[in-house]
Design a protein around this motif. Structure first.
Motif, PDB file in Angstrom:
ATOM      1  N   THR A   1      -1.458  13.960  -2.710  1.00 58.87           N
ATOM      2  CA  THR A   1      -2.933  13.583  -2.842  1.00 58.87           C
ATOM      3  C   THR A   1      -3.735  13.089  -1.857  1.00 58.87           C
ATOM      4  OG1 THR A   1      -2.472  11.464  -3.883  1.00 58.87           O
ATOM      5  CG2 THR A   1      -2.158  13.317  -5.371  1.00 58.87           C
ATOM      6  N   SER A   2      -4.981  12.559  -2.078  1.00 60.14           N
ATOM      7  CA  SER A   2      -5.800  11.555  -1.205  1.00 60.14           C
ATOM      8  C   SER A   2      -5.782  10.331  -1.648  1.00 60.14           C
ATOM      9  CB  SER A   2      -7.257  12.487  -0.970  1.00 60.14           C
ATOM     10  OG  SER A   2      -7.791  12.261  -2.082  1.00 60.14           O
ATOM     11  N   LEU A   3      -5.041   9.992  -2.701  1.00 61.80           N
ATOM     12  CA  LEU A   3      -5.104   8.717  -3.351  1.00 61.80           C
ATOM     13  C   LEU A   3      -4.261   7.712  -2.614  1.00 61.80           C
ATOM     14  CD1 LEU A   3      -5.120   9.881  -7.166  1.00 61.80           C
ATOM     15  CD2 LEU A   3      -6.983   9.342  -5.711  1.00 61.80           C
ATOM     16  N   LEU A   4      -4.629   6.468  -2.577  1.00 64.80           N
ATOM     17  CA  LEU A   4      -3.753   5.297  -2.305  1.00 64.80           C
ATOM     18  C   LEU A   4      -3.681   4.238  -3.567  1.00 64.80           C
ATOM     19  CD1 LEU A   4      -5.374   4.473   1.106  1.00 64.80           C
ATOM     20  CD2 LEU A   4      -3.260   5.849   0.838  1.00 64.80           C
ATOM     21  N   VAL A   5      -2.333   3.571  -3.583  1.00 67.41           N
ATOM     22  CA  VAL A   5      -2.621   2.594  -4.796  1.00 67.41           C
ATOM     23  C   VAL A   5      -2.049   1.232  -3.709  1.00 67.41           C
ATOM     24  CG1 VAL A   5      -1.433   1.881  -6.614  1.00 67.41           C
ATOM     25  CG2 VAL A   5      -1.734   4.351  -6.353  1.00 67.41           C
ATOM     26  N   THR A   6      -2.793   0.140  -4.269  1.00 69.35           N
ATOM     27  CA  THR A   6      -2.396  -1.181  -3.472  1.00 69.35           C
ATOM     28  C   THR A   6      -2.037  -2.196  -4.683  1.00 69.35           C
ATOM     29  OG1 THR A   6      -4.702  -1.908  -3.564  1.00 69.35           O
ATOM     30  CG2 THR A   6      -3.889  -0.745  -1.417  1.00 69.35           C
ATOM     31  N   SER A   7      -1.567  -3.323  -4.155  1.00 72.99           N
ATOM     32  CA  SER A   7      -1.132  -4.322  -4.867  1.00 72.99           C
ATOM     33  C   SER A   7      -1.212  -5.676  -4.342  1.00 72.99           C
ATOM     34  CB  SER A   7       0.174  -4.325  -5.930  1.00 72.99           C
ATOM     35  OG  SER A   7       1.187  -4.400  -4.848  1.00 72.99           O
ATOM     36  N   GLY A   8      -1.676  -6.774  -4.851  1.00 77.59           N
ATOM     37  CA  GLY A   8      -1.626  -7.906  -4.028  1.00 77.59           C
ATOM     38  C   GLY A   8      -2.511  -8.904  -5.198  1.00 77.59           C
ATOM     39  N   PRO A   9      -2.217 -10.449  -4.489  1.00 76.00           N
ATOM     40  CA  PRO A   9      -2.998 -11.359  -5.332  1.00 76.00           C
ATOM     41  C   PRO A   9      -4.300 -11.143  -5.589  1.00 76.00           C
ATOM     42  CG  PRO A   9      -1.878 -12.250  -3.356  1.00 76.00           C
ATOM     43  CD  PRO A   9      -1.850 -10.603  -3.489  1.00 76.00           C
ATOM     44  N   PRO A  10      -4.939 -11.721  -6.916  1.00 75.66           N
ATOM     45  CA  PRO A  10      -4.528 -12.858  -7.358  1.00 75.66           C
ATOM     46  C   PRO A  10      -3.626 -12.527  -8.720  1.00 75.66           C
ATOM     47  CG  PRO A  10      -6.763 -12.285  -7.972  1.00 75.66           C
ATOM     48  CD  PRO A  10      -6.424 -11.316  -7.014  1.00 75.66           C
ATOM     49  N   ASP A  11      -3.421 -11.147  -8.803  1.00 77.30           N
ATOM     50  CA  ASP A  11      -2.702 -10.916  -9.978  1.00 77.30           C
ATOM     51  C   ASP A  11      -1.855  -9.755  -9.829  1.00 77.30           C
ATOM     52  OD1 ASP A  11      -4.416  -8.714 -10.136  1.00 77.30           O
ATOM     53  OD2 ASP A  11      -5.555  -9.738 -11.828  1.00 77.30           O
ATOM     54  N   SER A  12      -1.251  -9.211 -10.743  1.00 75.02           N
ATOM     55  CA  SER A  12      -0.303  -7.735 -10.612  1.00 75.02           C
ATOM     56  C   SER A  12      -1.033  -6.631 -11.004  1.00 75.02           C
ATOM     57  CB  SER A  12       0.774  -8.085 -11.483  1.00 75.02           C
ATOM     58  OG  SER A  12       0.643  -8.227 -12.887  1.00 75.02           O
ATOM     59  N   SER A  13      -2.493  -6.598 -11.051  1.00 76.08           N
ATOM     60  CA  SER A  13      -2.976  -5.306 -11.300  1.00 76.08           C
ATOM     61  C   SER A  13      -2.972  -4.262 -10.092  1.00 76.08           C
ATOM     62  CB  SER A  13      -4.564  -5.440 -11.776  1.00 76.08           C
ATOM     63  OG  SER A  13      -5.266  -6.084 -10.591  1.00 76.08           O
ATOM     64  N   LEU A  14      -3.232  -3.193 -10.323  1.00 74.78           N
ATOM     65  CA  LEU A  14      -3.111  -2.315  -9.096  1.00 74.78           C
ATOM     66  C   LEU A  14      -4.457  -1.635  -8.698  1.00 74.78           C
ATOM     67  CD1 LEU A  14      -0.062  -0.031 -10.101  1.00 74.78           C
ATOM     68  CD2 LEU A  14      -0.092  -2.176  -8.879  1.00 74.78           C
ATOM     69  N   GLN A  15      -4.626  -1.294  -7.442  1.00 77.23           N
ATOM     70  CA  GLN A  15      -6.012  -0.886  -7.237  1.00 77.23           C
ATOM     71  C   GLN A  15      -5.843   0.499  -6.776  1.00 77.23           C
ATOM     72  OE1 GLN A  15      -5.440  -4.134  -6.303  1.00 77.23           O
ATOM     73  NE2 GLN A  15      -6.476  -4.233  -8.336  1.00 77.23           N
ATOM     74  N   VAL A  16      -6.817   1.658  -7.258  1.00 77.56           N
ATOM     75  CA  VAL A  16      -6.408   2.837  -6.505  1.00 77.56           C
ATOM     76  C   VAL A  16      -7.633   3.236  -5.749  1.00 77.56           C
ATOM     77  CG1 VAL A  16      -6.239   5.408  -7.518  1.00 77.56           C
ATOM     78  CG2 VAL A  16      -5.206   3.595  -8.793  1.00 77.56           C
ATOM     79  N   TRP A  17      -7.499   3.849  -4.602  1.00 76.19           N
ATOM     80  CA  TRP A  17      -8.303   4.118  -3.749  1.00 76.19           C
ATOM     81  C   TRP A  17      -8.215   5.721  -3.409  1.00 76.19           C
ATOM     82  CZ3 TRP A  17     -11.037  -0.063  -2.120  1.00 76.19           C
ATOM     83  CH2 TRP A  17     -10.342  -1.354  -2.409  1.00 76.19           C
ATOM     84  N   GLN A  18      -9.310   6.298  -2.851  1.00 75.53           N
ATOM     85  CA  GLN A  18      -9.368   7.606  -2.371  1.00 75.53           C
ATOM     86  C   GLN A  18      -9.712   7.617  -1.181  1.00 75.53           C
ATOM     87  OE1 GLN A  18     -11.748  10.472  -4.422  1.00 75.53           O
ATOM     88  NE2 GLN A  18     -10.118  11.934  -4.045  1.00 75.53           N
ATOM     89  N   VAL A  19      -8.847   8.389  -0.226  1.00 74.93           N
ATOM     90  CA  VAL A  19      -9.220   8.554   1.228  1.00 74.93           C
ATOM     91  C   VAL A  19     -10.151   9.861   1.300  1.00 74.93           C
ATOM     92  CG1 VAL A  19      -8.397   9.168   3.457  1.00 74.93           C
ATOM     93  CG2 VAL A  19      -7.211   7.674   2.111  1.00 74.93           C
TER      94      VAL A  19
ATOM     95  N   LEU B   1       0.878  -1.201  -0.054  1.00 72.50           N
ATOM     96  CA  LEU B   1       0.178   0.094  -0.128  1.00 72.50           C
ATOM     97  C   LEU B   1       1.007   1.239   0.055  1.00 72.50           C
ATOM     98  CD1 LEU B   1      -3.300   0.815   2.187  1.00 72.50           C
ATOM     99  CD2 LEU B   1      -1.140   2.366   2.107  1.00 72.50           C
ATOM    100  N   LYS B   2       0.720   2.247  -1.116  1.00 69.75           N
ATOM    101  CA  LYS B   2       1.579   3.399  -1.147  1.00 69.75           C
ATOM    102  C   LYS B   2       0.589   4.604  -1.318  1.00 69.75           C
ATOM    103  CE  LYS B   2       5.453   1.105  -1.317  1.00 69.75           C
ATOM    104  NZ  LYS B   2       6.596   1.163  -0.288  1.00 69.75           N
ATOM    105  N   HIS B   3       0.940   5.534  -0.427  1.00 71.18           N
ATOM    106  CA  HIS B   3       0.177   7.054  -0.450  1.00 71.18           C
ATOM    107  C   HIS B   3       0.786   7.562  -1.663  1.00 71.18           C
ATOM    108  CE1 HIS B   3      -0.250  11.197   0.776  1.00 71.18           C
ATOM    109  NE2 HIS B   3      -1.458  10.880   0.494  1.00 71.18           N
ATOM    110  N   VAL B   4       0.107   8.263  -2.394  1.00 71.33           N
ATOM    111  CA  VAL B   4       0.420   9.244  -3.692  1.00 71.33           C
ATOM    112  C   VAL B   4       0.685  10.407  -3.070  1.00 71.33           C
ATOM    113  CG1 VAL B   4       0.061  10.014  -5.963  1.00 71.33           C
ATOM    114  CG2 VAL B   4      -0.606   7.697  -5.309  1.00 71.33           C
ATOM    115  N   PRO B   5       1.942  11.036  -2.971  1.00 72.19           N
ATOM    116  CA  PRO B   5       2.161  12.285  -2.061  1.00 72.19           C
ATOM    117  C   PRO B   5       1.337  13.506  -2.533  1.00 72.19           C
ATOM    118  CG  PRO B   5       4.129  11.152  -2.687  1.00 72.19           C
ATOM    119  CD  PRO B   5       3.214  10.226  -3.614  1.00 72.19           C
TER     120      PRO B   5
END
Length: 154
Positions: A29-47, A23-27
Protein backbone atom coordinates in the motif's frame (compact mmCIF):
# COMPACT_ATOMS: atom_id res chain seq x y z
CA UNK A 1 11.36 -1.07 4.79
CA UNK A 2 11.52 2.60 3.99
CA UNK A 3 14.90 4.30 3.64
CA UNK A 4 15.51 8.05 3.91
CA UNK A 5 16.66 9.72 0.68
CA UNK A 6 15.64 6.63 -1.34
CA UNK A 7 11.93 6.43 -0.42
CA UNK A 8 11.32 9.82 1.14
CA UNK A 9 13.08 13.10 1.81
CA UNK A 10 12.28 15.74 4.40
CA UNK A 11 12.73 19.11 2.73
CA UNK A 12 11.44 21.33 5.49
CA UNK A 13 10.19 20.52 8.98
CA UNK A 14 8.44 17.19 8.81
CA UNK A 15 5.09 15.61 8.24
CA UNK A 16 3.84 15.16 11.82
CA UNK A 17 3.09 17.70 14.54
CA UNK A 18 3.79 15.09 17.24
CA UNK A 19 6.91 13.01 17.91
CA UNK A 20 7.25 9.84 15.83
CA UNK A 21 8.80 7.01 17.85
CA UNK A 22 7.84 4.26 15.43
CA UNK A 23 7.05 4.34 11.71
CA UNK A 24 5.93 1.28 9.75
CA UNK A 25 5.02 0.92 6.08
CA UNK A 26 1.93 -1.18 5.38
CA UNK A 27 3.16 -3.63 2.71
CA UNK A 28 1.59 -3.40 -0.76
CA UNK A 29 0.00 0.00 0.00
CA UNK A 30 1.01 3.64 0.07
CA UNK A 31 0.12 3.82 3.77
CA UNK A 32 2.37 4.50 6.76
CA UNK A 33 1.47 4.05 10.42
CA UNK A 34 3.21 5.99 13.19
CA UNK A 35 3.08 6.03 16.96
CA UNK A 36 4.56 8.23 19.64
CA UNK A 37 3.74 10.54 22.55
CA UNK A 38 1.64 11.96 24.05
CA UNK A 39 -0.54 8.81 23.99
CA UNK A 40 -0.75 5.36 22.42
CA UNK A 41 -2.97 6.30 19.47
CA UNK A 42 -1.77 5.56 15.94
CA UNK A 43 -1.62 7.96 13.03
CA UNK A 44 -2.22 6.72 9.48
CA UNK A 45 -0.51 8.55 6.62
CA UNK A 46 -0.54 8.21 2.86
CA UNK A 47 2.46 8.79 0.62
CA UNK A 48 1.25 10.61 -2.49
CA UNK A 49 2.04 9.66 -6.05
CA UNK A 50 5.66 9.52 -7.17
CA UNK A 51 5.52 12.96 -8.73
CA UNK A 52 4.92 14.79 -5.41
CA UNK A 53 6.16 12.56 -2.55
CA UNK A 54 3.87 14.39 -0.11
CA UNK A 55 2.96 12.53 3.09
CA UNK A 56 -0.54 13.49 4.23
CA UNK A 57 -2.58 12.52 7.26
CA UNK A 58 -5.38 10.07 6.50
CA UNK A 59 -6.78 9.09 9.89
CA UNK A 60 -6.04 8.25 13.49
CA UNK A 61 -6.65 4.95 15.26
CA UNK A 62 -7.48 5.57 18.90
CA UNK A 63 -6.74 3.01 21.56
CA UNK A 64 -8.47 2.36 24.87
CA UNK A 65 -5.59 3.54 27.02
CA UNK A 66 -5.07 7.25 26.94
CA UNK A 67 -2.48 9.88 27.79
CA UNK A 68 0.27 8.82 30.15
CA UNK A 69 0.56 5.31 28.74
CA UNK A 70 3.70 4.24 26.88
CA UNK A 71 3.60 4.79 23.12
CA UNK A 72 2.29 1.84 21.12
CA UNK A 73 4.65 -0.65 19.49
CA UNK A 74 3.48 -1.41 15.96
CA UNK A 75 3.83 -3.93 13.13
CA UNK A 76 1.96 -4.01 9.82
CA UNK A 77 0.89 -6.60 7.27
CA UNK A 78 -1.33 -6.75 4.21
CA UNK A 79 -1.70 -10.53 3.89
CA UNK A 80 -5.51 -10.34 3.96
CA UNK A 81 -6.14 -6.61 4.25
CA UNK A 82 -4.01 -3.78 5.59
CA UNK A 83 -3.70 -4.64 9.29
CA UNK A 84 -1.69 -3.06 12.09
CA UNK A 85 -0.66 -4.94 15.24
CA UNK A 86 -0.31 -2.52 18.14
CA UNK A 87 -0.14 -2.19 21.89
CA UNK A 88 1.90 -0.67 24.67
CA UNK A 89 1.18 -3.29 27.35
CA UNK A 90 0.44 -7.02 27.25
CA UNK A 91 -3.21 -6.45 28.22
CA UNK A 92 -3.94 -4.11 25.28
CA UNK A 93 -2.45 -5.93 22.29
CA UNK A 94 -4.77 -5.80 19.30
CA UNK A 95 -4.91 -6.02 15.53
CA UNK A 96 -6.86 -3.31 13.73
CA UNK A 97 -7.88 -3.16 10.07
CA UNK A 98 -6.26 0.10 8.94
CA UNK A 99 -8.90 1.44 6.56
CA UNK A 100 -12.09 0.59 8.52
CA UNK A 101 -10.45 0.89 11.99
CA UNK A 102 -12.26 -2.32 12.96
CA UNK A 103 -10.62 -4.50 15.61
CA UNK A 104 -9.77 -7.86 14.07
CA UNK A 105 -8.13 -9.36 17.15
CA UNK A 106 -7.93 -8.42 20.84
CA UNK A 107 -5.61 -10.37 23.11
CA UNK A 108 -6.87 -11.80 26.37
CA UNK A 109 -4.26 -11.10 29.03
CA UNK A 110 -4.42 -9.87 32.61
CA UNK A 111 -0.78 -8.83 32.70
CA UNK A 112 -0.02 -5.14 32.27
CA UNK A 113 3.66 -5.67 31.50
CA UNK A 114 5.12 -3.11 29.11
CA UNK A 115 5.97 -4.27 25.57
CA UNK A 116 9.31 -3.86 23.83
CA UNK A 117 8.28 -5.07 20.35
CA UNK A 118 5.52 -6.74 18.32
CA UNK A 119 5.64 -8.61 15.00
CA UNK A 120 3.58 -10.62 12.54
CA UNK A 121 5.16 -14.05 11.99
CA UNK A 122 2.61 -14.80 9.25
CA UNK A 123 -0.93 -13.65 8.44
CA UNK A 124 -2.36 -15.46 11.51
CA UNK A 125 0.46 -15.56 14.07
CA UNK A 126 1.64 -12.70 16.26
CA UNK A 127 4.79 -12.45 18.35
CA UNK A 128 4.89 -10.08 21.31
CA UNK A 129 8.02 -9.37 23.34
CA UNK A 130 7.70 -7.87 26.80
CA UNK A 131 10.21 -5.41 28.23
CA UNK A 132 11.39 -8.03 30.73
CA UNK A 133 12.09 -10.54 27.95
CA UNK A 134 9.01 -12.78 27.96
CA UNK A 135 7.91 -13.84 24.45
CA UNK A 136 4.24 -14.49 23.76
CA UNK A 137 2.49 -15.97 20.72
CA UNK A 138 -1.09 -15.41 19.61
CA UNK A 139 -3.34 -16.56 16.77
CA UNK A 140 -5.67 -14.02 15.12
CA UNK A 141 -8.14 -16.81 14.27
CA UNK A 142 -9.09 -16.77 17.98
CA UNK A 143 -10.60 -13.25 18.31
CA UNK A 144 -10.34 -13.10 22.11
CA UNK A 145 -7.43 -15.53 22.16
CA UNK A 146 -4.84 -15.77 24.88
CA UNK A 147 -1.26 -14.64 24.55
CA UNK A 148 0.65 -17.82 25.31
CA UNK A 149 4.20 -17.70 26.63
CA UNK A 150 6.59 -19.11 24.05
CA UNK A 151 9.08 -21.75 25.13
CA UNK A 152 12.55 -20.31 24.78
CA UNK A 153 15.45 -22.77 24.56
CA UNK A 154 18.12 -22.22 27.18
Amino acid sequence: GLCPERDFKVECGGFSSRPVYSLKHVPDTSLLVTSGPPDSSLQVWQVSAEDSDVIKSVSSISTENGTGQPWAKIAATSARAPWVLHGSRLNNVQVTEVESKKNVYVAASRSSEELSDVAFLDCNTLLVCCAKGQLCLADTRQPQGPLEAAAVPS
